[in-house]
Design a protein around this motif. Structure first.
Motif, PDB file in Angstrom:
ATOM      1  N   VAL A 154      -9.251  53.850  -4.973  1.00 15.42           N
ATOM      2  CA  VAL A 154      -8.445  54.823  -4.332  1.00 15.42           C
ATOM      3  C   VAL A 154      -6.911  54.316  -4.155  1.00 15.42           C
ATOM      4  O   VAL A 154      -5.983  55.145  -4.383  1.00 15.42           O
ATOM      5  N   ILE A 155      -6.865  52.999  -3.495  1.00 14.60           N
ATOM      6  CA  ILE A 155      -5.770  52.680  -3.324  1.00 14.60           C
ATOM      7  C   ILE A 155      -4.776  52.469  -4.286  1.00 14.60           C
ATOM      8  O   ILE A 155      -3.561  52.913  -4.438  1.00 14.60           O
ATOM      9  N   ASN A 156      -5.561  51.979  -5.864  1.00 15.50           N
ATOM     10  CA  ASN A 156      -4.622  51.889  -6.826  1.00 15.50           C
ATOM     11  C   ASN A 156      -4.067  53.290  -7.248  1.00 15.50           C
ATOM     12  O   ASN A 156      -3.032  53.556  -7.897  1.00 15.50           O
ATOM     13  N   LYS A 157      -4.989  54.217  -7.164  1.00  7.22           N
ATOM     14  CA  LYS A 157      -4.628  55.613  -7.485  1.00  7.22           C
ATOM     15  C   LYS A 157      -3.488  56.365  -6.790  1.00  7.22           C
ATOM     16  O   LYS A 157      -2.510  56.675  -7.384  1.00  7.22           O
ATOM     17  N   LYS A 158      -3.569  56.006  -5.482  1.00  2.13           N
ATOM     18  CA  LYS A 158      -2.388  56.543  -4.590  1.00  2.13           C
ATOM     19  C   LYS A 158      -1.066  55.780  -4.860  1.00  2.13           C
ATOM     20  O   LYS A 158      -0.243  56.273  -5.044  1.00  2.13           O
ATOM     21  N   ALA A 159      -1.243  54.276  -5.360  1.00  4.19           N
ATOM     22  CA  ALA A 159      -0.024  53.629  -5.635  1.00  4.19           C
ATOM     23  C   ALA A 159       0.814  54.193  -6.805  1.00  4.19           C
ATOM     24  O   ALA A 159       1.904  54.324  -7.158  1.00  4.19           O
ATOM     25  N   GLU A 160      -0.271  54.640  -7.899  1.00  2.80           N
ATOM     26  CA  GLU A 160       0.326  55.022  -9.142  1.00  2.80           C
ATOM     27  C   GLU A 160       0.973  56.529  -8.892  1.00  2.80           C
ATOM     28  O   GLU A 160       1.850  56.609  -9.410  1.00  2.80           O
ATOM     29  N   SER A 161       0.293  57.157  -8.074  1.00  7.82           N
ATOM     30  CA  SER A 161       0.802  58.606  -7.592  1.00  7.82           C
ATOM     31  C   SER A 161       2.207  58.551  -6.817  1.00  7.82           C
ATOM     32  O   SER A 161       3.041  59.207  -7.315  1.00  7.82           O
ATOM     33  N   ASN A 162       2.231  57.581  -6.188  1.00  4.30           N
ATOM     34  CA  ASN A 162       3.515  57.339  -5.364  1.00  4.30           C
ATOM     35  C   ASN A 162       4.602  56.932  -6.384  1.00  4.30           C
ATOM     36  O   ASN A 162       5.687  57.471  -6.211  1.00  4.30           O
ATOM     37  N   GLN A 163       3.991  55.984  -7.267  1.00  2.00           N
ATOM     38  CA  GLN A 163       5.201  55.494  -8.300  1.00  2.00           C
ATOM     39  C   GLN A 163       5.680  56.717  -9.254  1.00  2.00           C
ATOM     40  O   GLN A 163       6.848  56.863  -9.424  1.00  2.00           O
TER      41      GLN A 163
END
Length: 178
Positions: A154-163
C-alpha cells in the motif's frame, strides 16, 4: 536444554517486539504519505484555479469564476487513499495448545518410578511448553510479517500515486510559467 530454549524464547520475543516497532514506523510512513497526498491535491486545486484565472480572457465565454472552455475533468487517483483498510485475507490462528502431553499424561515410560524419572518428566514438560511457546512466537512473527508486506504494498502504491500527482502538478507549474 532448557537454558537453550529459554534463550531462543527471549530472542523470539525481542524479534517480535522489533517487528511491532517496525509496524509503528510503517504506520507513521503511511500517515506521512497521506499528508503529502493532501498537500498535492491542494496544490493541484490551486493550480487549476490559477490556470482558470490566466485563461479567463481566452474565449469570451467566461463569467465570474468559471470558464467553459477551461473546465476539465480532474484526474482520478487510485482508491488507495480511502480510509477503509481491508484485510486481504483472514488470519487463521495456528497456535498449538499449551499442553502436548501423551495419552496417559507422561512423556516418558516409567520403569523404576524414582526421582530421576520425575526430574526427566518435569524437564520434558518444560521443553514441550517452551517449544510450543516458540512455535506460537514464530506464527505471530509470520502473521506480523504478512501484515507488514501488505502495508508496504500500500505504501508503494501511495508513493507511486504521489509521484504521478507531483509530475502532473509540475507540468501545470511549467505551463503557468510560460
Amino acid at each position: 536444554m532448557l537454558r537453550l530454549i529459554t534463550t531462543s524464547q527471549d530472542a523470539g520475543a525481542a524479534t517480535l517486539a522489533e517487528l511491532h516497532r517496525q509496524g509503528d514506523a510503517f504506520d507513521r510512513t503511511e500517515g506521512a504519505f497521506d499528508e503529502i497526498h493532501v498537500g498535492l491535491q491542494n496544490t493541484e486545486n490551486d493550480l487549476i484555479k490559477m490556470e482558470r484565472v490566466e485563461k479567463h480572457s481566452c474565449c469570451g465565454l467566461c463569467f465570474k469564476n468559471f470558464c467553459i472552455c477551461c473546465s476539465r475533468k480532474k484526474e482520478t487517483h487510485p482508491d488507495i487513499w480511502l480510509k477503509k483498510k481491508k484485510n486481504p485475507s483472514p488470519i487463521i490462528d495456528q497456535r498449538i495448545p499449551k499442553s502436548t502431553i501423551g495419552n496417559n499424561g507422561d512423556f516418558i515410560t516409567r520403569i523404576t518410578n524414582d526421582s530421576r524419572e520425575d526430574e526427566m518428566e518435569a524437564n520434558m514438560r518444560g521443553v514441550a511448553e517452551a517449544v510450543g511457546s516458540i512455535k506460537n512466537l514464530v506464527i505471530d512473527m509470520g502473521t506480523t510479517i504478512s501484515k507488514h508486506n501488505s502495508q508496504l504494498d500500500v505504501i508503494n502504491k501511495k508513493a507511486e500515486s504521489n509521484q504521478i500527482l507531483l509530475k502532473s502538478d509540475q507540468k501545470k507549474i511549467n505551463y503557468l510559467n510560460y
